[in-house]
Design an enzyme around this catalytic site. Structure first.
Site, PDB file in Angstrom:
ATOM      1  N   CYS A 211       0.834  -1.078  -0.130  1.00  0.00           N
ATOM      2  CA  CYS A 211       0.106  -0.065   0.098  1.00  0.00           C
ATOM      3  C   CYS A 211       0.802   1.155  -0.078  1.00  0.00           C
ATOM      4  O   CYS A 211       0.721   2.140   0.781  1.00  0.00           O
ATOM      5  CB  CYS A 211      -0.918   0.227   1.552  1.00  0.00           C
ATOM      6  SG  CYS A 211      -1.673  -1.658   1.539  1.00  0.00           S
ATOM      7  N   ALA A 213       1.713   3.943  -2.246  1.00  0.00           N
ATOM      8  CA  ALA A 213       1.455   4.956  -2.922  1.00  0.00           C
ATOM      9  C   ALA A 213       0.950   6.199  -1.854  1.00  0.00           C
ATOM     10  O   ALA A 213       0.152   5.621  -0.841  1.00  0.00           O
ATOM     11  CB  ALA A 213       0.395   4.841  -4.045  1.00  0.00           C
ATOM     12  N   PRO A 214       1.131   7.220  -1.974  1.00  0.00           N
ATOM     13  CA  PRO A 214       1.914   8.008  -3.066  1.00  0.00           C
ATOM     14  C   PRO A 214       3.185   7.991  -2.847  1.00  0.00           C
ATOM     15  O   PRO A 214       4.201   8.550  -3.662  1.00  0.00           O
ATOM     16  CB  PRO A 214       1.437   9.486  -3.032  1.00  0.00           C
ATOM     17  CG  PRO A 214       0.886   9.670  -1.550  1.00  0.00           C
ATOM     18  CD  PRO A 214       0.648   8.325  -0.987  1.00  0.00           C
ATOM     19  N   GLY A 215       3.967   7.494  -1.849  1.00  0.00           N
ATOM     20  CA  GLY A 215       5.314   7.346  -1.455  1.00  0.00           C
ATOM     21  C   GLY A 215       6.020   8.026  -0.396  1.00  0.00           C
ATOM     22  O   GLY A 215       7.247   7.964  -0.442  1.00  0.00           O
ATOM     23  N   GLY A 216       5.264   8.717   0.388  1.00  0.00           N
ATOM     24  CA  GLY A 216       5.956   9.253   1.257  1.00  0.00           C
ATOM     25  C   GLY A 216       6.719   8.511   2.277  1.00  0.00           C
ATOM     26  O   GLY A 216       7.842   8.824   2.712  1.00  0.00           O
ATOM     27  N   ASP A 235       1.350  -1.524  -4.664  1.00  0.00           N
ATOM     28  CA  ASP A 235      -0.033  -1.000  -4.618  1.00  0.00           C
ATOM     29  C   ASP A 235      -0.913  -1.868  -5.461  1.00  0.00           C
ATOM     30  O   ASP A 235      -0.385  -2.215  -6.416  1.00  0.00           O
ATOM     31  CB  ASP A 235       0.002   0.698  -4.590  1.00  0.00           C
ATOM     32  CG  ASP A 235      -0.984   1.245  -3.805  1.00  0.00           C
ATOM     33  OD1 ASP A 235      -2.114   1.109  -4.079  1.00  0.00           O
ATOM     34  OD2 ASP A 235      -0.474   1.916  -2.831  1.00  0.00           O
ATOM     35  N   ASP A 263      -1.863  -6.691  -2.311  1.00  0.00           N
ATOM     36  CA  ASP A 263      -1.816  -7.881  -1.228  1.00  0.00           C
ATOM     37  C   ASP A 263      -0.375  -8.391  -1.189  1.00  0.00           C
ATOM     38  O   ASP A 263      -0.115  -9.414  -0.526  1.00  0.00           O
ATOM     39  CB  ASP A 263      -3.117  -8.741  -1.244  1.00  0.00           C
ATOM     40  CG  ASP A 263      -3.247  -9.523  -2.267  1.00  0.00           C
ATOM     41  OD1 ASP A 263      -2.378  -9.113  -3.326  1.00  0.00           O
ATOM     42  OD2 ASP A 263      -4.348 -10.115  -2.193  1.00  0.00           O
ATOM     43  N   CYS A 331      -4.051   5.567   9.726  1.00  0.00           N
ATOM     44  CA  CYS A 331      -4.364   6.949  10.229  1.00  0.00           C
ATOM     45  C   CYS A 331      -5.828   6.933  10.617  1.00  0.00           C
ATOM     46  O   CYS A 331      -6.158   7.900  10.746  1.00  0.00           O
ATOM     47  CB  CYS A 331      -3.932   8.009   9.110  1.00  0.00           C
ATOM     48  SG  CYS A 331      -4.872   7.790   7.750  1.00  0.00           S
TER      49      CYS A 331
END
Length: 371
Positions: A211, A213-216, A235, A263, A331
């Site tokens: 999972c 994305a977006p890559g932080g 992703d 997954d 989050c």
């Protein structure tokens, strides 16, 4: 186009699709942002003010115009004459003369004291079920415009200032200068750094970031690895992974390979030193930033996501080498997506950020060590 006209168009777009109009907010004037975001945040409270005078909701375009005017009057505290006059002038371009007179009357008669008598979730402009779960302080936190933070290697005098949260986290104090040339910085709340710090990736290791994305978090993993080793960023689609690739390119990360396989099914048979599962979640920890989320999320969505999270975690644990580490993070602030998902696993370190006490976005992070 005036900033009020622009804000009206954004509100109309959002109300028709219930999807956030990010593409319309590219480099907007600060006044447009304030009106658009403010009207979305205070939507329920503004509706209550309208109903206290009108008794019922008028048609959507009239509601949007009233939201704009009432927000300026009672939340921005703008001069009453100017706020009423400008809203009425804008209304003349979009509604009938009778509706213009109606808007003028509501703006002049609406009394913010009516909100003090409203139910707390109305006064705080949140769906009742969210208020019942998380309380007044959380709702008040969500109604405050959030600061902008970035991750980077050094402060930028006059543009970025250090924070007490993390040595790599800076607060943006001049957004115009920052976005004109963002350089090798990544927009990222300090709460999002916790998962990678708990993962503690080391140079030379093999890491799986599900999972991604977006890559932080992916790029922060690479930074902690000193850009040495291998990271597989997985992703659900190549479109989403394009964001990871672009952020790696911009930040100078060269050790990431992407794979469209949410997954990890297509990685069967491979094992990694460390695995990060930053699971899709309800985002209840970041309602302050995702301004329209409070109006979209429903209780049954939390239950659906919890089922997805359990499947992801069960799949991810298979990719951890014996003695390796898996970190599960969300989050979300809801136990169904956090403690209840990791129940039954050999749980180690847990870190939880709960706003407003933490003074940053909400996050749940749990380390699981493979047998």
């Amino acid at each position: 186009m005036t900033f009020r006209q622009h804000a009206l168009e954004l509100l109309t777009t959002w109300s028709k699709s219930r999807r956030f109009a990010d593409e319309l907010l590219a480099a907007p004037a600060p006044a447009v942002q304030e009106l658009f975001y403010g009207c979305l945040r205070q939507r329920l409270a503004l509706d209550s003010l309208i109903e206290s005078v009108a008794g019922k909701k008028p048609r959507p375009v009239v509601v949007h115009l009233l939201h704009l005017g009432l927000y300026e009057l009672h939340f921005q505290k703008n001069a009453p004459h100017a706020a009423v006059h400008e809203t009425v002038e804008l209304a003349k371009q979009h509604v009938s003369p009778a509706e213009v007179r109606f808007i003028n009357a509501v703006l002049r008669q609406a009394n913010p004291a009516a909100l003090a008598k409203a139910e707390p979730w109305v006064r705080l402009s949140h769906p009742r079920w969210l208020w019942e779960r998380h309380g007044d302080a959380w709702c008040e936190w969500n109604n405050q415009p959030p600061p902008l933070y970035v991750r980077g290697d050094a402060p930028w005098p006059g543009v970025l200032e250090p924070t007490a949260f993390h040595p790599l986290c800076y607060r943006v104090v001049d957004a115009a200068k920052f976005f004109a040339e963002p350089g090798k910085y990544y927009v990222q709340d300090p709460s999002t750094l916790i998962a990678v710090d708990v993962l503690d990736p080391q140079p030379g290791e093999a890491i799986l970031d599900l999972c991604a994305a977006p890559g932080g978090k992916t790029t922060y993993i690479a930074q902690k690895m000193q850009n040495r080793g291998q990271i597989i960023a997985a992703d659900s689609s190549n479109v989403r992974l394009g964001l990871v690739t672009e952020n790696c390119r911009r930040l100078g990360v060269t050790i990431v390979a992407t794979i469209a396989c949410a997954d990890g099914r297509c990685l069967r048979g491979r094992q990694f030193d460390r695995v990060l599962v930053d699971a899709p979640c309800s985002n209840t920890g970041v309602v302050r930033r995702r301004v329209d989320l409070r109006w979209r999320i429903q209780p049954d969505e939390i239950r659906r996501l919890a089922a997805v999270q359990k499947k992801l975690l069960a799949a991810a644990i298979q990719f951890v080498k014996p003695g390796g580490v898996l970190v599960y993070s969300t989050c979300s602030l809801d136990r169904e997506e956090n403690e209840q998902v990791v129940a039954g696993y050999p749980v180690g370190e847990q870190r939880v950020s709960v706003p407003p006490a933490s003074n940053m976005d909400g996050a749940f992070v749990c380390k699981i060590r493979a047998a």
